[in-house]
Design an enzyme around this catalytic site. Sequence first.
Site, PDB file in Angstrom:
ATOM      1  N   ASP A   1      -8.076  -2.756  14.236  1.00  0.00           N
ATOM      2  CA  ASP A   1      -9.363  -3.546  14.169  1.00  0.00           C
ATOM      3  C   ASP A   1      -9.682  -4.877  12.780  1.00  0.00           C
ATOM      4  OD1 ASP A   1      -8.182  -2.659  11.436  1.00  0.00           O
ATOM      5  OD2 ASP A   1      -9.706  -0.710  10.874  1.00  0.00           O
TER       6      ASP A   1
ATOM      7  N   ASP B   1       0.587  -1.173   0.000  1.00  0.00           N
ATOM      8  CA  ASP B   1      -0.139  -0.302   0.256  1.00  0.00           C
ATOM      9  C   ASP B   1       0.949   1.132   0.486  1.00  0.00           C
ATOM     10  OD1 ASP B   1       1.003  -0.517   2.668  1.00  0.00           O
ATOM     11  OD2 ASP B   1      -1.191  -0.972   3.669  1.00  0.00           O
TER      12      ASP B   1
ATOM     13  N   GLU C   1      -9.438  -1.801   5.286  1.00  0.00           N
ATOM     14  CA  GLU C   1     -10.122  -2.008   6.640  1.00  0.00           C
ATOM     15  C   GLU C   1     -11.731  -2.723   6.890  1.00  0.00           C
ATOM     16  OE1 GLU C   1      -8.809  -0.015   8.313  1.00  0.00           O
ATOM     17  OE2 GLU C   1      -8.046   1.793   8.213  1.00  0.00           O
TER      18      GLU C   1
END
Length: 261
Positions: A136, A67, A143
């Site tokens: 998370d 990324d 995400e």
Amino acid sequence: MEVIITKEAASASNLAARRIARLVRIKPAAVLGLATGSSPLGLYKELIRMHREEGLDFSRVHTFNLDEYIGLPPDHPASYHSFMEENFFRGVNIPHGNIHLPDGLASDVPSHCEAYEQAIRDAGGIDLQILGIGSDGHIGFNEPGSSLASRTRIKTLTPGTREDNARFFRKPEDVPYHVITMGIGTIMESHSVALLAFGEGKSVAVGGAVEGAISASNPSSVLQMHPDAKIYLDEPAASRLERIDYYQWVFQNKPAWQTDR
Ligand code: F6R
């Protein structure tokens, strides 16, 4: 999924480094998928040591990073281009032309993402993908809620991930909102995966990844479907796992021929 738990993060990083070294020795033109962040720092340090002291040769290795932040030029101190240069590339001998990261300044992001996927395919696919995990459960910057079949694309960071990553920026408000990330489908096509997670702050995400239901709510849980995923943890990151005794039992009783722990 194989879960490897060591007392200290450094031992887990060294085991992961040995696995990569073994791959590169068997296949000198190996394709490595790379991650940034704190988790792989010990691993990169050990690979650099192996290069310097043991002659581990990266001259035919190709790399693809997971990324990059949208809007940051490669020479921005918090860009993943800079991070990789500083923490890995400048310590080993990977030719510049073999290194690939998403371009955070791409003017046509969808075409750039397609070209990135094509470059991975042209290289023969990723032999081993290194991953960290967000608190998370994100992998790459996929995400919670990301499609488990997603490909390289633009994503919006959650407020929590922006906070987690603020430590790499001068001011919290400098953290970009958008990134280009390999998709979960892209990551799942890697021939093998090494996920590193250290510290108590990762224990909930790790619990979901290893023992939770497979769900886009914890994207890392998809690795339960990967045929060759190893999860390297220190004890605090493993502290919420229920089958911890079994994982340690498996590790202690490995057949002698399984040398690439
Ligand atoms: C980084 C990446 C992220 C990180 C994750 C954990 O390239 O893709 O998924 O691996 O945010 O970051 P650290 O290791 O800093 O806790």
